[in-house]
Write an enzyme that holds these catalytic residues in place. Sequence first.
Site, mmCIF file in Angstrom:
data_model
loop_
_atom_site.group_PDB
_atom_site.id
_atom_site.type_symbol
_atom_site.label_atom_id
_atom_site.label_comp_id
_atom_site.label_asym_id
_atom_site.label_seq_id
_atom_site.Cartn_x
_atom_site.Cartn_y
_atom_site.Cartn_z
ATOM 1 N N THR A 1 0.724 -1.120 0.103
ATOM 2 C CA THR A 1 -0.107 -0.017 -0.079
ATOM 3 C C THR A 1 0.693 1.238 0.025
ATOM 4 O OG1 THR A 1 -1.754 -1.125 1.211
ATOM 5 C CG2 THR A 1 -1.826 1.193 1.204
ATOM 6 N N SER B 1 -7.562 -1.227 -6.357
ATOM 7 C CA SER B 1 -6.880 -1.339 -5.012
ATOM 8 C C SER B 1 -5.391 -1.731 -5.192
ATOM 9 C CB SER B 1 -7.711 -2.573 -4.439
ATOM 10 O OG SER B 1 -7.080 -3.125 -3.406
ATOM 11 N N ASN C 1 -4.168 -4.220 -4.305
ATOM 12 C CA ASN C 1 -4.194 -5.719 -4.333
ATOM 13 C C ASN C 1 -4.430 -6.154 -5.786
ATOM 14 O OD1 ASN C 1 -4.096 -5.358 -1.677
ATOM 15 N ND2 ASN C 1 -6.275 -6.254 -1.398
ATOM 16 N N THR D 1 36.075 -36.757 -14.435
ATOM 17 C CA THR D 1 34.582 -37.181 -13.463
ATOM 18 C C THR D 1 35.044 -37.391 -12.098
ATOM 19 O OG1 THR D 1 34.907 -39.366 -14.274
ATOM 20 C CG2 THR D 1 33.670 -37.994 -15.773
ATOM 21 N N SER E 1 47.283 -11.439 -2.077
ATOM 22 C CA SER E 1 47.390 -11.687 -0.698
ATOM 23 C C SER E 1 47.976 -10.560 -0.223
ATOM 24 C CB SER E 1 48.087 -12.895 -0.579
ATOM 25 O OG SER E 1 48.664 -13.094 0.691
ATOM 26 N N LYS F 1 50.944 -13.581 -5.293
ATOM 27 C CA LYS F 1 49.946 -14.242 -5.573
ATOM 28 C C LYS F 1 48.559 -13.573 -6.260
ATOM 29 C CE LYS F 1 47.051 -17.839 -2.543
ATOM 30 N NZ LYS F 1 45.554 -17.094 -2.783
#
Length: 623
Positions: free
Chosen positions: A257, A296, A298, A343, A474, A480
Amino acid sequence: MTIDTKKEFLSSIELFADLNRDELEDLLAHMNERSFTPEELLFEENTPRLNLFLIHQGSVELFKQTTTRDETRLALFGSGDFLGEGALMDDYPHSTGARALEPTTALTISRAEFQEMFERFPGIGAKLLSRIARVISRRMRQTSTRVVNAGAQYISGRTRAEHDLLGDRDVPYEFYYGVQTLRGLENFNISGIPLSHYPDMIVALARVKMGAALANHELGLLSDEVKDAIVEACQEIIDGRLHTHFVVDMIQGGAGTSTNMNANEVIANRALELMGHKKGEYKHCHPNNHVNLSQSTNDAYPTAMKLALLEANEKLVDVLESLIDSFQRKGRQFGQVIKMGRTQLQDAVPMTLGQEFEAYAATLGEEIQRLRQNADLFLEINMGATAIGTGINSDPDYAPSVTNHLATISGYDLKLAPNLVEATQDTGSFVMYSSALKRLSVKLSKISNDLRLLSSGPRAGFNEINLPPMQPGSSIMPGKVNPVIPEVVNQICFKVIGNDLTVTLAAEAGQLELNVMEPVIVQSLFESIEMLKNGMATLRLRCIDGITANEERCRELTLNSIGLVTALNPTLGYEVSTQLAKEALQTNRGVYDLVLEKGLMSQEELDDILKPENMIKPRKMKK
């Protein structure tokens, strides 16, 4: 334009309200008249500010480019509007771009001309700078994305009195929202994300209100004057104006609302101005009696949600398609790079790196159909249902009329739900669409996991591909570099998956004839879409497009893999091949050498079968 026309024009603009006609004439001596063709830029983002532009005729689009070079329209300016006023104070770069959308005429004054005028007429300069300071202050205040309290919205001491069911309140005069929005602003300081954060939702609300006004006018319920004013106010909002006045939090009680009334009040107050009245003079155009007529929350709010999500889904699919294209390009680029497939993280059989990336493109391609299919559920709307679906306080012909008007306005093939009582309480379409976002996220996260594995190393990991280095990895380990882009995509996907649970719980929490939890549903969906769009664009530009292959590393791992023995199954049988694999592992020798040593096959036969290129696709088998 003649001098008199220019004076008349300047006198109607806020910046020059303090100047008399003689002062306007002195100012005009330092101004230029310029014409712009459609698509011509008035100024470009990140270039120095040089001129103040006063639009006399035509329209100008203010837009901003994202890091991915996509454009977002911020506002649409027309006759009487001005932009670039900060140029008279400094040359700080423009934060946006501006282009003419049609033949446009403007008066301009450069900073150099203004400074010269200021030296000759310091009184005029002081008046202009005072006005410019007020305008800039107002615009800065309106750009706030979080309002601590209602007092923060005051620009001046001037207010207007408004009242509602709970009593009288003073509303900041400059703002287009009213007392009910003010209460929503005070009550729901929850997430810090206002409605203005999602322009698609604001545009959708304006379209709903425009469609309702047209339908009510068609049925003789609105006068020409009120209908025209509401429609024009809605069009301005659709064009990007007044969005900063949509201030209520996305998460709120009341089933939406506060959002609906925010739209009703902004549209009503702007319509009042267009009709020649002051904001708050609601006897001429009322937020409830006119803008919300036959509606409304709604039915208006969930319909706006659906329209907004249809628009947002199209943008999401565009970004997804670009990401798929990027994977497809890498698939072609890596088509000749032989590597070992895996896999359960163990060596399997050879494949190409291109096949791996083409598979990513294919699996993401499936999501385009899923997203569009689930978004199509939003085409069914419940306008005319009003409070619970019975259509109370609406004309019998209103529901089909507003649906037709809204379909024309939005460009979507909207359909009226066959059972409005069911449609008003049902949130199933949001659950379905959220599931499509979750499914896309699951796949994106899996792909990001793969990219992190394939690029792991560089010395002690797979090291089959190189991701473009984005930043040092890092604060303690020199040299890194981490896979930060796939990592952030993983986190985005986790958030989307969590939002899907929120949508599910909110949908389940509906009771009887209404689900009051729609605000958190729409907030979750929009957040997921926005994060996925940004995440996929970032993944494409800052990761996929820059990936390179370590071809020699891939081939080395393939040739040394026990997985090659799988290709000997049809010739030597499973048992013999198993023994070869076991011995190769125990003795750290290659399968190739063991087969020749045992005289199981000739070198020519073995070379043909174990050639990696011959193991990446089906081959005719011998009996």
